[in-house]
Enzyme design. Structure first.
Site, PDB file in Angstrom:
ATOM      1  N   ARG A  85       1.418  -1.165  -0.155  1.00  0.00           N
ATOM      2  CA  ARG A  85      -0.011  -0.396  -0.630  1.00  0.00           C
ATOM      3  C   ARG A  85       0.911   1.297  -0.169  1.00  0.00           C
ATOM      4  NH1 ARG A  85      -4.168   0.391   4.752  1.00  0.00           N
ATOM      5  NH2 ARG A  85      -5.062  -2.112   3.437  1.00  0.00           N
ATOM      6  N   HIS A 105      -8.184  -4.639  -8.296  1.00  0.00           N
ATOM      7  CA  HIS A 105      -7.864  -3.785  -6.244  1.00  0.00           C
ATOM      8  C   HIS A 105      -8.417  -3.565  -5.826  1.00  0.00           C
ATOM      9  CE1 HIS A 105      -5.013  -1.157  -4.450  1.00  0.00           C
ATOM     10  NE2 HIS A 105      -6.034  -0.877  -4.051  1.00  0.00           N
ATOM     11  N   TYR A 159     -17.366  12.301 -14.933  1.00  0.00           N
ATOM     12  CA  TYR A 159     -17.989  13.283 -15.417  1.00  0.00           C
ATOM     13  C   TYR A 159     -16.233  13.814 -16.570  1.00  0.00           C
ATOM     14  CZ  TYR A 159     -21.294  14.716 -13.132  1.00  0.00           C
ATOM     15  OH  TYR A 159     -22.907  14.980 -12.797  1.00  0.00           O
TER      16      TYR A 159
END
Length: 744
Positions: free
Chosen positions: A35, A81, A125
């Site tokens: 991570r 993931h 968007y």
């Protein structure tokens, strides 16, 4: 009974401490490896690696069209993931921001946030595709350049590490907080990193200091000025840890008629512009920037922050030095090159170690790619040689195919072909039997044979492989180096500035105040000069200890009963209707110590400090300023003795009075000047006797000891005139019962 036995079999006794340790260690390692820390080879964390690979699988190369970010994020969390979509989209947004990443890996279309701290639009968007830099990072994935591993559900495969044709770790940097460790790597200029790699290939035994001649320092996407001496830079890259001071870049714009304005064109890395301007505006409102009149944000795509000075006489450098100290126009970037090595071990690496790890990775990638290509060529040459056999014996091949029951076996037996060659001949189309095709096959065979020989030579020589790596690095430098708009250096270097002592008058607007200290140690200020004889309000069971007149630009000096001097800025003393705050929050007074004197610092003045047992000396102002909150020890004390007096020297005579009501007057010159010590006896007392008060006055003026007046001429002084350390004589009639000299 059976149910109880089943339950017993499923219940196991474990030690809580061991189980907690095991599980926390598993969590910590997961955080560190999967991570927070980047891989030294490709500079990527798993989320970034999976994100880029998913975009590659969607064929979002720089020449193709854009696709919705929601589509990309969906593929990432669905296939590679299994984490939150907001975290994946956040990582994607950052890779597209040219003010966050030195060499963006994602080409975004739509609102991806800005340097003012505004967030990106929702993923439905925005659209994205890969950049050329990201393509270079993944170059070779189809050529067995790196290992692949199963995804979390075992249905797909993903690369363990990227081939990394570009040194992404140093070029784009990285930051992250793991368990018990963190990383913070600044971005660098690719051209400089490439030069360092080329030098390291030729000089593998070189020192980090040699590499720093090429990698001169970080190169931040937002530019700015890096201020650090060469020794500090070398030390930072040798140890993998260090600090870089980054200042905003500014220039002075002439407005004519002697007027000017300051324009900030570049701000330090990761500083949010809107918050920076808010901070400056707040300081203006709090009257802590008296040299500044106004701040405006005239930024469009580029940064343009306009600072208007108070008047034309204000020195621009002094104004900016003050702003650098007060705001994030100057920051310190703490470098910590903590990364996962090639064997997945987290450690802090030097610049040389990082470059070596990258070269070793590229060396392995080159070997694997070359071997992969060689295997492909050998397979093709096998087929081509079979074709050539067929052309040389075309009539016999046709006969065998027409007449034999097992044509494949007959071909193998007749011409000594391999199974693959015989299969290829049988699959040939009739149109390929023309003469022109034979010539093309012979040409391809010769070309592949030449390439095969080159690859075999390359795989057999380490020197040739590193020469090839140098060629690849030069090609990378040509594509992304300093000659390109993307590769030009943005952060410039500046010499260490001289320590400009910004006077307090510049930092704070000068205003009169009254400083009040209570007996229980609460300090506050009131605007203006309030009469010191007024009754001030205090908490219950508290009363006035000391009150003085000062200015907000003054340093307030405190002298405590342990013989220490402390200094605090008058502007930092809380004001308002409250009771203030404990003085111990501003100065580290001892638990049993109290303030016995308070005054505003004045240059060129001297003071007499004395204990309650009558020992003291003269000290000048250069020795009373403390550098820290711990204060400055000046007066040494014997057991049972306390510091009690600090009197400003305003004359040439000293009057002291003891608890025994004996008054002694002597010349000030009899007291020595010291920097530290116990001093000399000022008045002699019997065992256990104490000094009640002290006054310094001019001989011609006399001194006042009560409201009705006091000793005023030389003849009257003679009664008590003597030398220091004498007993003195009883005080005159009318001397206050408090044993304190009258103070107007």
């Amino acid at each position: 009974m059976e149910e109880e036995e089943i339950v017993d079999e499923r219940v196991h006794d474990v030690k809580l401490k061991e189980e907690l340790s095991k599980r926390y260690l598993s969590y910590a390692m997961s955080t560190i490896v999967a991570r927070s820390l980047p891989d030294v080879r490709d500079g990527l964390k798993p989320v970034h690696r999976r994100l880029l690979y998913a975009m590659r699988q969607l064929k979002l190369d720089p020449k193709s069209g854009f696709k919705k970010c929601a589509r990309v994020v969906g593929d990432v969390i669905g296939k590679y993931h299994p984490h939150g979509d907001s975290a994946v989209y956040g990582a994607m947004v950052r890779l597209a921001q040219d003010f966050s990443v030195r060499y963006p890996l994602v080409d975004g279309q739509g609102n991806f946030g800005n340097i003012d701290g505004d967030g990106a639009a929702a993923m439905r968007y925005t659209e994205a595709r890969l950049t050329e830099f990201a393509i270079a990072l993944m170059e070779g994935l189809n050529e067995n350049a790196v290992d692949f591993m199963d995804t979390y559900d075992g249905e797909e495969q993903e690369p363990v590490v990227m081939p990394a044709a570009v040194p992404n770790l140093l070029c784009n940097g990285s930051s992250g907080i793991a368990v018990g460790m963190a990383t913070n790597i600044p971005p660098h200029n690719l051209g400089e990193v490439a030069d360092a790699l080329l030098y390291l290939i030729k000089n593998p035994e070189c020192e980090t200091a040699d590499l720093v001649k090429f990698v001169k320092g970080p190169d931040f996407p937002t530019g700015g000025l890096i201020i650090a001496d060469q020794k500090a830079i070398v030390n930072a890259y040798e140890t993998g840890k260090g600090y870089f001071r980054i200042r905003a870049k500014w220039e002075k714009e002439d407005l004519g008629k002697g007027q000017y304005q300051i324009v900030v064109t570049e701000i330090p890395y990761q500083v949010v512009k809107s918050k920076l301007i808010e901070k400056i505006a707040q300081l203006l409102e709090d009257k802590k920037l008296p040299l500044l009149s106004d701040v405006r944000d005239e930024s469009a795509h580029d940064v343009r922050i306009v600072l208007e000075p108070k008047n034309r006489s204000v020195d621009a450098n002094l104004l900016m030095e003050h702003l650098f100290k007060q705001t994030e126009l100057e920051i310190r970037f703490a470098m910590n090159m903590n990364v996962l090595s090639s064997d997945c071990v987290p450690r802090v690496m030097s610049l040389k170690e990082v470059l070596k790890e990258y070269l070793n990775h590229r060396h392995k990638v080159l070997i694997r790619k070359s071997q992969y290509r060689l295997d492909k060529i050998l397979a093709r040459l096998e087929i081509l040689s079979g074709y050539l056999v067929a052309y040389l014996n075309l009539d016999e091949v046709i006969r065998i195919i027409r007449e034999e029951d097992d044509a494949k076996a007959s071909l193998i037996a007749k011409f000594g072909l391999s199974d693959n060659q015989a299969e290829a001949i049988l699959n040939m189309k009739l149109r390929n039997l023309r003469k022109l095709e034979e010539e093309e096959i012979r040409g391809e065979f010769d070309e592949l044979t030449e390439e095969k020989n080159g690859l075999e030579a390359l795989l057999g020589s380490e020197e040739m492989r590193f020469a090839r790596l140098a060629e690849e690095i030069n090609a990378m430098k040509e594509k992304f180096g300093k000659k390109t708009p993307l590769g030009r250096r943005r952060s410039q270097f500046a010499d260490m500035p001289e320590d400009v002592d910004v006077p307090i008058e510049v930092m704070v607007e000068k205003e009169p105040i009254t400083v009040i200290l209570s007996q229980k140690g609460w300090i506050r200020s009131m605007k203006g000069y309030v009469p010191l004889g007024d009754e001030f309000k205090f908490k219950e069971d508290d009363a006035l200890q000391l009150a003085i007149h000062a200015y907000t630009t003054d340093k307030i000096i405190l002298f405590d009963t342990s013989g220490k001097f402390f200094n605090i800025n008058a502007s930092e003393i809380p004001s308002g209707r409250g009771f203030g705050q404990p003085v111990r929050l501003m100065a580290d007074l001892g638990v049993n110590d109290n303030v016995c004197a308070m005054f505003a610092f004045e240059k060129g003045t001297k003071y007499v400090v004395a204990s309650d047992c009558g020992h003291g000396f003269v000290i000048d102002e250069s020795h009373i300023l403390a550098q820290t909150r711990n204060g400055r020890k000046i007066l040494n004390l014997a057991d049972g003795e306390n510091a009690a007096f600090c009197k400003k020297i305003t004359g040439d005579m000293v009057a002291v009075v003891g608890e025994n009501r004996k008054l002694l007057i002597f010349k000030l010159e009899e007291i020595p000047t010291m920097a530290r010590g116990r001093g000399v006896g000022l008045q002699k007392y019997q065992t256990g006797g104490k000094m009640s008060d002290m006054q310094i006055f001019k001989e011609e003026d006399g001194f006042c000891y009560n409201r009705s007046g006091g000793v005023a001429n030389e003849k009257e002084l003679l009664t008590w005139l003597g030398h220091r350390a004498q007993v003195g004589r009883l005080v005159p009639f009318g001397f206050p019962k408090s044993n304190k000299f009258f103070k107007e």
